[in-house]
Write an enzyme that holds these catalytic residues in place. Structure first.
Site, PDB file in Angstrom:
ATOM      1  N   GLU A 173      -6.779   6.767   0.388  1.00 19.56           N
ATOM      2  CA  GLU A 173      -8.064   6.458   1.008  1.00 19.56           C
ATOM      3  C   GLU A 173      -8.862   7.716   1.353  1.00 19.56           C
ATOM      4  O   GLU A 173      -8.358   8.663   1.937  1.00 19.56           O
ATOM      5  CB  GLU A 173      -7.881   5.596   2.275  1.00 19.56           C
ATOM      6  CG  GLU A 173      -6.872   6.087   3.275  1.00 19.56           C
ATOM      7  CD  GLU A 173      -5.492   5.468   3.074  1.00 19.56           C
ATOM      8  OE1 GLU A 173      -5.152   5.140   1.934  1.00 19.56           O
ATOM      9  OE2 GLU A 173      -4.757   5.342   4.045  1.00 19.56           O
TER      10      GLU A 173
ATOM     11  N   ASP B 135       0.844  -1.193   0.000  1.00 21.80           N
ATOM     12  CA  ASP B 135       0.000   0.000   0.000  1.00 21.80           C
ATOM     13  C   ASP B 135       0.883   1.249   0.000  1.00 21.80           C
ATOM     14  O   ASP B 135       2.062   1.194   0.377  1.00 21.80           O
ATOM     15  CB  ASP B 135      -0.901   0.010   1.245  1.00 21.80           C
ATOM     16  CG  ASP B 135      -1.972   1.111   1.164  1.00 21.80           C
ATOM     17  OD1 ASP B 135      -2.400   1.587   2.229  1.00 21.80           O
ATOM     18  OD2 ASP B 135      -2.353   1.507   0.050  1.00 21.80           O
TER      19      ASP B 135
HETATM   20  C1  LIG Z   1       9.303  -1.828  14.201  1.00 22.61           C
HETATM   21  C2  LIG Z   1       8.711  -1.066  13.094  1.00 22.61           C
HETATM   22  C3  LIG Z   1       8.379  -1.939  11.901  1.00 22.61           C
HETATM   23  N1  LIG Z   1       7.618  -3.098  12.280  1.00 22.61           N
HETATM   24  C4  LIG Z   1       6.300  -3.100  12.598  1.00 22.61           C
HETATM   25  N2  LIG Z   1       5.786  -4.242  13.073  1.00 22.61           N
HETATM   26  C5  LIG Z   1       4.480  -4.300  13.408  1.00 22.61           C
HETATM   27  N3  LIG Z   1       3.618  -3.266  13.305  1.00 22.61           N
HETATM   28  C6  LIG Z   1       4.112  -2.108  12.823  1.00 22.61           C
HETATM   29  C7  LIG Z   1       5.463  -1.971  12.449  1.00 22.61           C
HETATM   30  N4  LIG Z   1       5.636  -0.702  11.990  1.00 22.61           N
HETATM   31  C8  LIG Z   1       4.451  -0.082  12.085  1.00 22.61           C
HETATM   32  N5  LIG Z   1       3.525  -0.927  12.588  1.00 22.61           N
HETATM   33  C9  LIG Z   1       2.097  -0.651  12.788  1.00 22.61           C
HETATM   34  O1  LIG Z   1       1.552  -0.500  11.479  1.00 22.61           O
HETATM   35  C10 LIG Z   1       0.725   0.680  11.424  1.00 22.61           C
HETATM   36  C11 LIG Z   1       1.467   1.752  10.693  1.00 22.61           C
HETATM   37  C12 LIG Z   1       1.087   2.137   9.504  1.00 22.61           C
HETATM   38  C13 LIG Z   1       1.829   3.235   8.800  1.00 22.61           C
HETATM   39  N6  LIG Z   1       0.962   3.736   7.740  1.00 22.61           N
HETATM   40  C14 LIG Z   1       1.061   4.985   7.349  1.00 22.61           C
HETATM   41  O2  LIG Z   1       1.902   5.755   7.820  1.00 22.61           O
HETATM   42  C15 LIG Z   1       0.082   5.464   6.349  1.00 22.61           C
HETATM   43  C16 LIG Z   1      -0.021   6.849   6.175  1.00 22.61           C
HETATM   44  C17 LIG Z   1      -0.943   7.373   5.264  1.00 22.61           C
HETATM   45  C18 LIG Z   1      -1.038   8.827   5.089  1.00 22.61           C
HETATM   46  C19 LIG Z   1      -1.131   9.376   3.817  1.00 22.61           C
HETATM   47  C20 LIG Z   1      -1.220  10.761   3.656  1.00 22.61           C
HETATM   48  C21 LIG Z   1      -1.232  11.591   4.772  1.00 22.61           C
HETATM   49  F1  LIG Z   1      -1.338  12.935   4.636  1.00 22.61           F
HETATM   50  C22 LIG Z   1      -1.132  11.041   6.047  1.00 22.61           C
HETATM   51  C23 LIG Z   1      -1.026   9.661   6.209  1.00 22.61           C
HETATM   52  C24 LIG Z   1      -1.785   6.512   4.517  1.00 22.61           C
HETATM   53  C25 LIG Z   1      -1.668   5.139   4.697  1.00 22.61           C
HETATM   54  O3  LIG Z   1      -2.449   4.271   4.006  1.00 22.61           O
HETATM   55  C26 LIG Z   1      -0.737   4.598   5.603  1.00 22.61           C
HETATM   56  O4  LIG Z   1      -0.646   3.239   5.710  1.00 22.61           O
HETATM   57  C27 LIG Z   1       0.477   1.052  12.868  1.00 22.61           C
HETATM   58  O5  LIG Z   1      -0.603   0.318  13.377  1.00 22.61           O
HETATM   59  C28 LIG Z   1       1.797   0.640  13.517  1.00 22.61           C
HETATM   60  O6  LIG Z   1       1.677   0.421  14.907  1.00 22.61           O
HETATM   61 MG   LIG Z   2      -1.719   2.276   4.085  1.00 27.12          MG
END
Ligand SMILES: CCCNc1ncnc2c1ncn2[C@@H]1O[C@H](/C=C/CNC(=O)c2cc(-c3ccc(F)cc3)cc(O)c2O)[C@@H](O)[C@H]1O
Ligand SMILES: [Mg+2]
Length: 214
Positions: A199, A169
């Site tokens: 989204e 994504d």
């Molecule tokens: C140790 C870090 C790497 N390993 C990891 N292991 C397990 N879970 C992890 C994770 N990293 C992050 N996560 C989790 O995934 C999720 C993170 C998602 C990050 N996604 C984004 O930043 C994102 C951001 C946007 C976005 C787009 C435009 C905007 F203006 C603002 C935001 C749109 C999306 O569709 C996104 O997916 C959280 O729940 C976090 O706790």
């Molecule tokens: Mg995403």
């Protein structure tokens, strides 16, 4: 203290969706994000692309990196045959707690294993802990700077087989330039881009589908 956005999203599901009806859970979250509060779920437009990839693959073993509130978890799990399994990794305990309740409300807990932990800690343990040899599909939606290192880790751990599909994504917004460069230039992948929108907005975004060639 004030509730969090994931807590308010869960309330909207419990208020507006029917227990055991995954489509109503998806619709309730999309309605909440469109009309109340934006949240970083893959959403309905990119979600239909995700659905088509899942339906085309009919995967038995699926890995999701980054559960958040469980929206894409529900989208994927609702399309899986009962014997299939989706393992989803989420290292934020608060988000994991919300996602568990969303997944249960949808009635999909028997197909989903939500692991509270970091991808880099759990990818190396998939074989010995879950008895997983290789995955048929991996959905990447966690921190964008982790897509590439985790892909290389999955390769090194032998979790990808000839034909395994990686679906990523946000390859435009927020963007994953290092990951895109890798899967589009590596001889080990056949990659293609599905243009869509961020989204619940008109901004461009899309999914990258990369088939591991072994
Ligand atoms: C140790 C870090 C790497 N390993 C990891 N292991 C397990 N879970 C992890 C994770 N990293 C992050 N996560 C989790 O995934 C999720 C993170 C998602 C990050 N996604 C984004 O930043 C994102 C951001 C946007 C976005 C787009 C435009 C905007 F203006 C603002 C935001 C749109 C999306 O569709 C996104 O997916 C959280 O729940 C976090 O706790
Ligand atoms: Mg995403």
């Amino acid at each position: 203290t004030r509730s969090t956005r994931p807590q308010r999203l869960l309330k909207a599901v419990q208020k507006n969706a029917t227990r055991g009806d995954p489509q109503s859970v998806i619709s309730a979250i999309d309605h909440f994000c469109r009309h109340s509060e934006w949240a970083m779920n893959i959403g309905d437009e990119k979600g239909t692309i995700l659905d088509s990839v899942v339906n085309e693959l009919n995967p038995e073993k699926v890995l999701e990196l980054g559960t958040y509130c469980g929206y894409s978890t529900v989208r994927i799990a609702r399309l899986l045959p009962p014997g299939a399994r989706l393992i989803t990794l989420e290292f934020n305990g608060d988000y994991a707690a919300i996602a568990r309740q969303v997944i249960t409300w949808a009635g999909l807990e028997d197909r989903v294993q939500l692991v509270e932990g970091a991808s880099e800690d759990w990818i190396p343990r998939m074989k010995e802990h879950f008895g997983i040899e290789t995955f048929d599909l991996v959905f990447l939606d966690h921190w964008k700077d982790r897509y590439l290192p985790d892909t290389k880790l999955m390769e090194d751990c032998g979790l990808l087989r000839k034909g395994t599909v990686l679906l990523a994504d946000n390859v435009i917004c927020p963007g994953v330039p290092d990951y895109l460069q890798y899967v589009r230039n590596s001889l080990s992948y056949k990659s293609c881009y599905f243009k869509s929108h961020l989204e619940y907005t008109k901004a461009e975004d899309g999914l990258e589908k990369s088939v591991f060639l072994g």
